[in-house]
Design a protein around this motif. Structure first.
Motif, mmCIF file in Angstrom:
data_model
loop_
_atom_site.group_PDB
_atom_site.id
_atom_site.type_symbol
_atom_site.label_atom_id
_atom_site.label_comp_id
_atom_site.label_asym_id
_atom_site.label_seq_id
_atom_site.Cartn_x
_atom_site.Cartn_y
_atom_site.Cartn_z
ATOM 1 N N GLU A 1 1.566 48.020 -24.438
ATOM 2 C CA GLU A 1 2.091 49.448 -25.079
ATOM 3 C C GLU A 1 3.190 48.635 -25.933
ATOM 4 O OE1 GLU A 1 1.162 52.296 -25.105
ATOM 5 O OE2 GLU A 1 -0.066 52.311 -23.354
ATOM 6 N N SER A 2 4.126 47.772 -25.721
ATOM 7 C CA SER A 2 4.833 47.186 -26.434
ATOM 8 C C SER A 2 4.386 46.552 -27.648
ATOM 9 C CB SER A 2 6.039 46.276 -25.735
ATOM 10 O OG SER A 2 6.922 47.002 -24.703
ATOM 11 N N ILE A 3 3.449 45.636 -27.336
ATOM 12 C CA ILE A 3 2.663 45.130 -28.445
ATOM 13 C C ILE A 3 2.172 46.213 -29.587
ATOM 14 C CG2 ILE A 3 0.867 43.746 -29.165
ATOM 15 C CD1 ILE A 3 2.868 41.966 -27.736
ATOM 16 N N GLU A 4 1.526 47.106 -29.101
ATOM 17 C CA GLU A 4 1.117 48.217 -30.080
ATOM 18 C C GLU A 4 2.221 48.987 -30.717
ATOM 19 O OE1 GLU A 4 -2.139 49.645 -30.589
ATOM 20 O OE2 GLU A 4 -3.538 49.058 -28.825
ATOM 21 N N LYS A 5 3.110 48.850 -29.989
ATOM 22 C CA LYS A 5 4.501 49.582 -30.620
ATOM 23 C C LYS A 5 4.984 48.630 -31.873
ATOM 24 C CE LYS A 5 8.672 51.954 -29.945
ATOM 25 N NZ LYS A 5 9.620 52.291 -28.708
ATOM 26 N N MET A 6 5.074 47.560 -31.555
ATOM 27 C CA MET A 6 5.524 46.499 -32.497
ATOM 28 C C MET A 6 4.680 46.528 -33.723
ATOM 29 S SD MET A 6 4.766 43.286 -33.924
ATOM 30 C CE MET A 6 3.994 42.476 -32.525
ATOM 31 N N LEU A 7 3.235 46.579 -33.524
ATOM 32 C CA LEU A 7 2.294 46.387 -34.749
ATOM 33 C C LEU A 7 2.362 47.803 -35.609
ATOM 34 C CD1 LEU A 7 -0.954 45.299 -32.726
ATOM 35 C CD2 LEU A 7 0.587 43.897 -34.331
ATOM 36 N N GLU A 8 2.499 48.842 -34.809
ATOM 37 C CA GLU A 8 2.599 50.082 -35.575
ATOM 38 C C GLU A 8 3.868 50.327 -36.524
ATOM 39 O OE1 GLU A 8 2.091 55.093 -34.808
ATOM 40 O OE2 GLU A 8 2.100 53.650 -32.985
ATOM 41 N N GLU A 9 5.045 49.825 -35.959
ATOM 42 C CA GLU A 9 6.197 49.933 -36.687
ATOM 43 C C GLU A 9 6.210 48.959 -37.753
ATOM 44 O OE1 GLU A 9 9.119 48.475 -33.672
ATOM 45 O OE2 GLU A 9 9.334 50.668 -33.022
ATOM 46 N N LYS A 10 5.448 47.922 -37.767
ATOM 47 C CA LYS A 10 5.363 46.693 -38.840
ATOM 48 C C LYS A 10 4.209 47.221 -40.085
ATOM 49 C CE LYS A 10 6.954 42.666 -36.829
ATOM 50 N NZ LYS A 10 6.539 41.125 -36.582
ATOM 51 N N ALA A 11 3.349 48.172 -39.668
ATOM 52 C CA ALA A 11 1.978 48.485 -40.328
ATOM 53 C C ALA A 11 2.499 49.128 -41.651
ATOM 54 C CB ALA A 11 0.885 49.021 -39.502
ATOM 55 N N ASN A 12 1.658 48.877 -42.603
ATOM 56 C CA ASN A 12 1.627 49.497 -44.056
ATOM 57 C C ASN A 12 0.596 50.794 -43.842
ATOM 58 O OD1 ASN A 12 1.746 46.324 -44.835
ATOM 59 N ND2 ASN A 12 3.525 47.793 -45.537
ATOM 60 N N GLU A 13 -0.285 50.516 -42.941
ATOM 61 C CA GLU A 13 -1.499 51.454 -42.668
ATOM 62 C C GLU A 13 -1.871 51.712 -41.341
ATOM 63 O OE1 GLU A 13 -5.840 52.657 -44.792
ATOM 64 O OE2 GLU A 13 -4.665 50.986 -45.657
ATOM 65 N N VAL A 14 -2.569 52.461 -40.829
ATOM 66 C CA VAL A 14 -3.007 52.502 -39.496
ATOM 67 C C VAL A 14 -4.356 53.282 -39.479
ATOM 68 C CG1 VAL A 14 -3.045 53.266 -36.965
ATOM 69 C CG2 VAL A 14 -1.037 52.349 -38.121
ATOM 70 N N ARG A 15 -5.431 52.661 -39.105
ATOM 71 C CA ARG A 15 -6.796 53.335 -39.164
ATOM 72 C C ARG A 15 -7.281 53.420 -37.701
ATOM 73 N NH1 ARG A 15 -9.019 48.771 -43.611
ATOM 74 N NH2 ARG A 15 -7.467 49.278 -45.139
ATOM 75 N N VAL A 16 -8.065 54.025 -37.472
ATOM 76 C CA VAL A 16 -8.411 54.538 -36.047
ATOM 77 C C VAL A 16 -9.957 54.329 -36.143
ATOM 78 C CG1 VAL A 16 -8.554 56.100 -34.100
ATOM 79 C CG2 VAL A 16 -6.825 56.011 -35.392
ATOM 80 N N ARG A 17 -10.442 53.268 -35.424
ATOM 81 C CA ARG A 17 -12.013 53.109 -35.282
ATOM 82 C C ARG A 17 -12.435 54.084 -34.497
ATOM 83 N NH1 ARG A 17 -13.642 46.859 -33.903
ATOM 84 N NH2 ARG A 17 -15.413 48.122 -33.626
ATOM 85 N N LYS A 18 -13.833 54.352 -34.645
ATOM 86 C CA LYS A 18 -14.539 55.402 -33.749
ATOM 87 C C LYS A 18 -14.826 54.838 -32.352
ATOM 88 C CE LYS A 18 -18.902 58.137 -33.441
ATOM 89 N NZ LYS A 18 -19.983 58.672 -34.153
ATOM 90 N N MET A 19 -15.329 53.539 -32.455
ATOM 91 C CA MET A 19 -15.446 52.935 -31.134
ATOM 92 C C MET A 19 -14.130 52.742 -30.413
ATOM 93 S SD MET A 19 -17.740 51.848 -29.219
ATOM 94 C CE MET A 19 -18.021 50.568 -27.844
ATOM 95 N N HIS A 20 -14.135 53.095 -29.246
ATOM 96 C CA HIS A 20 -12.980 52.911 -28.369
ATOM 97 C C HIS A 20 -11.843 53.682 -28.805
ATOM 98 C CE1 HIS A 20 -15.582 50.539 -26.319
ATOM 99 N NE2 HIS A 20 -15.446 49.387 -27.067
ATOM 100 N N ARG A 21 -11.712 54.207 -29.980
ATOM 101 C CA ARG A 21 -10.511 54.943 -30.678
ATOM 102 C C ARG A 21 -9.367 53.608 -30.879
ATOM 103 N NH1 ARG A 21 -11.143 59.081 -33.351
ATOM 104 N NH2 ARG A 21 -9.150 59.583 -33.049
ATOM 105 N N ARG A 22 -10.035 52.444 -31.070
ATOM 106 C CA ARG A 22 -8.933 51.405 -31.420
ATOM 107 C C ARG A 22 -8.595 51.533 -32.747
ATOM 108 N NH1 ARG A 22 -12.353 46.672 -29.165
ATOM 109 N NH2 ARG A 22 -12.673 45.963 -31.204
ATOM 110 N N ARG A 23 -7.217 50.980 -32.732
ATOM 111 C CA ARG A 23 -6.319 51.322 -33.973
ATOM 112 C C ARG A 23 -6.484 49.785 -34.577
ATOM 113 N NH1 ARG A 23 -1.026 54.906 -33.184
ATOM 114 N NH2 ARG A 23 -2.149 56.889 -32.648
ATOM 115 N N LYS A 24 -6.520 49.769 -35.951
ATOM 116 C CA LYS A 24 -6.342 48.858 -36.768
ATOM 117 C C LYS A 24 -5.207 48.984 -37.607
ATOM 118 C CE LYS A 24 -11.193 47.834 -38.099
ATOM 119 N NZ LYS A 24 -12.129 47.585 -39.354
#
Length: 303
Positions: free
Chosen positions: A206-229
């Motif tokens: 969860e902390s890793i994902e939060k860190m990535l989101e804070e740094k991201a210029n853009e977040v995309r959500v994949r259909k498969m597994h609802r995984r975030r890019k």
């Protein structure tokens, strides 16, 4: 090729992808290795046996195949396996890339579309600690990445298994490394699966994902597994979380095959394997149906 029927399990999930282990042999000894959850024998399938499984899968709607191991490139006949496959939408392999430099071109010519490359650190000494081998092999992996990009085995996905206290402080370095490839190399951060009593290496996903989101210029959500890019200053990164992830299981479209030819409905259990060794094409069709119906709605691994 039109499918005879698109197979769905009892929970409505279609099977459109195969992950096939073609060997349990490996030239590394990684501290987290779970050998695809397999306890099988070294009785490897022949190229014909692999091709027959894929052909039957394709009849039922399978369009993607990913080869794994062990280390699949220890098999000198991997190109032969690729050439025997039916037309598919996507054929890939997960490799440690140590042998990839010299085979990237021939693999592409044989029908391979892209590669996932296991690389847990850019530091040779840390790499050696994780893999249980000489740090000198690290250079071969980097050469394999370059060869894969040059051969067009793209996008190359770098699989970085996160290990607490070992490499979890190297994510930024890995992102910077991928930027030099102008989008042809992307990063996948992999949540550790605790098969070999490696719970002490577990990171806080969860902390890793939060860190990535804070740094991201853009977040995309994949259909498969609802995984975030996450797009971070031109680098693309995903967090792969297969453990205790209901969305991962709910959208699972994959059937696995062990190196000795057993259909494996779920990575996390060996209780419902379906043996295909010696089966004819007609028998394989029925065995596929049996395996798909044995799929469970979520992982039931006992801790």
């Amino acid at each position: 090729m039109q499918p005879i029927i698109k197979l769905k399990d009892s929970y409505g999930r279609p099977v459109t992808s195969l992950r096939i282990s073609i060997t349990e042999r490996c030239n590394l000894d990684c501290i987290y290795c779970h050998n695809e959850g397999s306890e099988g024998s070294p009785n490897e399938m022949t190229p014909e046996e692999v091709a027959n499984i894929v052909k039957v899968g394709a009849e039922y709607g399978v369009r993607k195949v990913k080869f794994s191991g062990g280390e699949p490139l220890v098999r000198e006949d991997f190109e032969e396996i690729l050439k025997a496959l039916p037309p598919l939408k996507d054929v890939s392999v997960t490799t440690n890339a140590i042998y990839l430099r010299d085979r990237a071109k021939s693999l592409k010519e044989a029908g391979l579309d892209r590669v996932n490359i296991s690389l847990d650190s850019l530091d040779p000494e840390c790499y050696g600690k994780i893999t249980g081998r000489s740090p000198d092999l690290h250079r071969k992996v980097l050469e394999g990445i370059d060869a894969a990009v040059e051969a067009g085995l793209t996008p190359v996905k770098l699989n970085m298994v996160l290990l607490k206290g070992v490499n979890d402080d190297q994510i930024d370095d890995m992102l910077e490394f991928t930027r030099q490839y102008d989008g042809t190399v992307v990063l996948q951060l992999i949540q550790l699966m605790d098969f070999n009593d490696t719970s002490g290496f577990q990171v806080d996903a969860e902390s890793i994902e939060k860190m990535l989101e804070e740094k991201a210029n853009e977040v995309r959500v994949r259909k498969m597994h609802r995984r975030r890019k996450y797009i971070i200053d031109g680098a693309e990164v995903e967090m792969v979380r297969p453990v205790d992830n209901t969305e991962f299981c709910a959208s699972c479209n994959r059937l696995r095959v062990t190196a000795d030819g057993k259909l494996k409905p779920c990575l996390l259990t060996n209780e419902n394997l379906v043996d295909t060794k010696g089966a004819s094409i007609e028998e394989l069709r029925e065995l596929f149906k049996e395996a798909v119906q044995k799929r469970v709605p979520y992982n039931r691994r006992k801790d």
